[in-house]
Design a protein around this motif. Structure first.
Motif, PDB file in Angstrom:
ATOM      1  N   HIS A 124     -29.115  15.199   6.189  1.00  0.00           N
ATOM      2  CA  HIS A 124     -28.294  14.230   6.916  1.00  0.00           C
ATOM      3  C   HIS A 124     -26.889  14.755   7.180  1.00  0.00           C
ATOM      4  N   SER A 145     -23.208   9.630   7.359  1.00  0.00           N
ATOM      5  CA  SER A 145     -24.311  10.419   6.807  1.00  0.00           C
ATOM      6  C   SER A 145     -24.647   9.960   5.387  1.00  0.00           C
ATOM      7  N   SER A 148     -26.520   6.541   5.654  1.00  0.00           N
ATOM      8  CA  SER A 148     -27.865   6.764   6.179  1.00  0.00           C
ATOM      9  C   SER A 148     -28.741   7.443   5.140  1.00  0.00           C
ATOM     10  N   SER A 149     -28.142   8.397   4.380  1.00  0.00           N
ATOM     11  CA  SER A 149     -28.899   9.093   3.339  1.00  0.00           C
ATOM     12  C   SER A 149     -29.435   8.100   2.317  1.00  0.00           C
ATOM     13  N   SER A 152     -32.283   6.298   3.791  1.00  0.00           N
ATOM     14  CA  SER A 152     -33.465   7.164   3.942  1.00  0.00           C
ATOM     15  C   SER A 152     -34.147   7.390   2.596  1.00  0.00           C
TER      16      SER A 152
END
Lengths: 166, 280
Positions: A124, A145, A148-149, A152
């Motif tokens: 990411h 990032s 989002s990481s 995810s």
């Protein structure tokens, strides 16, 4: 032969999940989960390194085609395919009886969480900066990032309980 | 020679890595330089079909909204028709004027099959392609509001760069007093874009309408872009920094029109002739 079918099905379903589901669910400007890298994560432990790289590249470029991001996902996925053997070495202890399939069931929750986090964070961070292609708005991109990481990682670990249980 | 060969074989993984990574980065860099997605884009057959079949399903859930939008558009058009009719009866010269003005552009309806708003560089995929007469460089609008420009076309699909793309610039002006400048998006909020190069001597007010300037051959003059949301005079700068609230809600975009400038060839030819003359 069976293993080709299994990973083929996994490849296609991950691309479809990514493109049809996760890309459509845009929670806010900050969260874009990318679950498709699970394909690289779950390849057998003894996969030759060159095959890892080629399959990672194939996965990345497929996602790129759908998302109008030429080379961005491909480069990030090739990077994690390259570092995967080193990360596996780093986090597995010698005493562990090694299973071919690096899943959650086989290696345990803690191991899988470490493994996923390393890979997802690398992917990411690399991807979000490549996407922007500049360091302007460095901090904003960093936050994007990281958030989002986290999402995810959550989706990937959850998927291990729901779908890829074997 | 042999040892060199051995060296490459021993490190083949690393070289393969370098090769693939270089290839991907070349794609990224090319894309960043030319703002064009040549081969790898969602206007191809397979992803087009997948996106439009997803769209068929999703459409059912947004039918009500689309209906409302169409009804609104319909009534707007009826109003316009009425007004033009009145004008026609009262004044024959008005009729000539409007018809002349409208001859320059052709409208082609299209459906948005894929769309994003939360990335720094957003794109739309439309369900019309070369077989419907779509070409690169045509404008995309929704109810006379600017949406984007077509950048790639396949047989039955096309992809367009959205106004919500940090690499997209459109020439805009204030409706009431005509100063013009570039309008672009800073990648943060999908409701607001930034309007630049308006000098301080221009009097501004919140709510002023921002429209297309007509200086590019892609969009006709006077298409709605948005309204001034806020503006400030920054120390040490020569221009206002203006936030424009966009008229199009990109998040619920479903039907758009692709516009063709009928006179584009002529304009291009004229401009090229001008350049040649300058050179001579």
């Amino acid at each position: 032969m069976r293993i080709w079918i299994k990973y083929g099905v996994m490849f296609i379903s991950l691309v479809l999940i990514q493109v049809l589901l996760l890309n459509q669910v845009q929670f806010s400007g900050y969260i874009n989960p990318y679950m498709y890298i699970l394909f690289v994560l779950l390849l057998p432990v003894s996969t030759p390194k060159y095959a890892l790289l080629l399959l990672g590249f194939l996965m990345g470029i497929t996602i790129d085609i759908f998302m109008n991001t030429p080379g961005m996902h491909a480069s990030a996925t090739v990077l994690i395919a390259f570092i995967r053997p080193y990360i596996l070495n780093l986090i597995s202890s010698r005493e562990m009886d090694k299973s071919e399939y690096p899943g959650l069931k086989q290696y345990g929750f803690r191991w899988f969480l470490y493994y996923t986090s390393f890979m997802v964070l690398t992917h990411h961070l690399f991807y979000f900066y490549i996407e922007l292609f500049s360091f302007s708005g460095f901090f904003l991109t960093f936050i994007r990032s990281i958030l989002s990481s986290i999402f995810s990682i959550f989706v990937i670990v959850l998927s291990q309980y729901l779908i890829f249980t074997e | 020679m042999r040892s060199l060969f051995k060296y490459f074989v021993r490190n083949h993984v690393f070289y393969l890595f370098l090769l693939l990574e270089t290839f991907s980065l070349v794609l990224v860099i090319n894309y960043n330089n030319y703002q064009k997605v040549r081969y790898i884009n969602s206007a191809n057959r397979i992803s087009g079909v997948i996106y439009s079949s997803l769209n068929d399903v999703v459409d059912y859930f947004s039918l009500r909204k689309i209906n409302e939008e169409l009804a609104r558009q319909n009534s707007g058009l009826l109003n316009q028709l009425d007004r033009l009719k009145n004008e026609m009866q009262g004044n024959t010269s008005a009729k000539v004027d409007t018809s002349l003005k409208n001859q320059g552009f052709l409208y082609m309806p299209a459906k948005v099959v894929n769309n994003t708003v939360y990335k720094p560089y957003n794109y739309l995929t439309l369900d019309k392609g070369t077989k419907d007469g779509i070409k690169e460089g045509q404008g995309v609008i929704s109810n006379n509001k600017i949406v984007g420009v077509v950048i790639n076309v396949s047989r039955s699909y096309s992809s367009a760069i959205s106004l919500l793309n940090m690499r997209f610039n459109v020439s805009a002006k204030l409706k009431n007093n005509n100063p013009f400048g570039p309008l672009n998006w800073d990648g943060r909020n999908y409701r607001y874009a930034q309007f630049n190069e308006i000098p301080f001597h221009v009097s501004l007010a919140e709510g002023d309408t921002v429209v297309s300037s007509g200086y590019s051959s892609i969009f006709p003059e006077g298409l709605l872009i948005g309204a001034v949301h806020s503006f400030e005079k920054k120390e040490g700068e020569n221009f206002y920094s203006i936030d424009v609230e966009l008229a199009v809600d990109f998040k619920s975009l479903s039907h758009v029109q692709v516009i063709t400038n009928m006179n584009l060839g002529e304009i291009k030819k004229l401009e090229r002739g001008q350049q040649d003359e300058d050179l001579d």
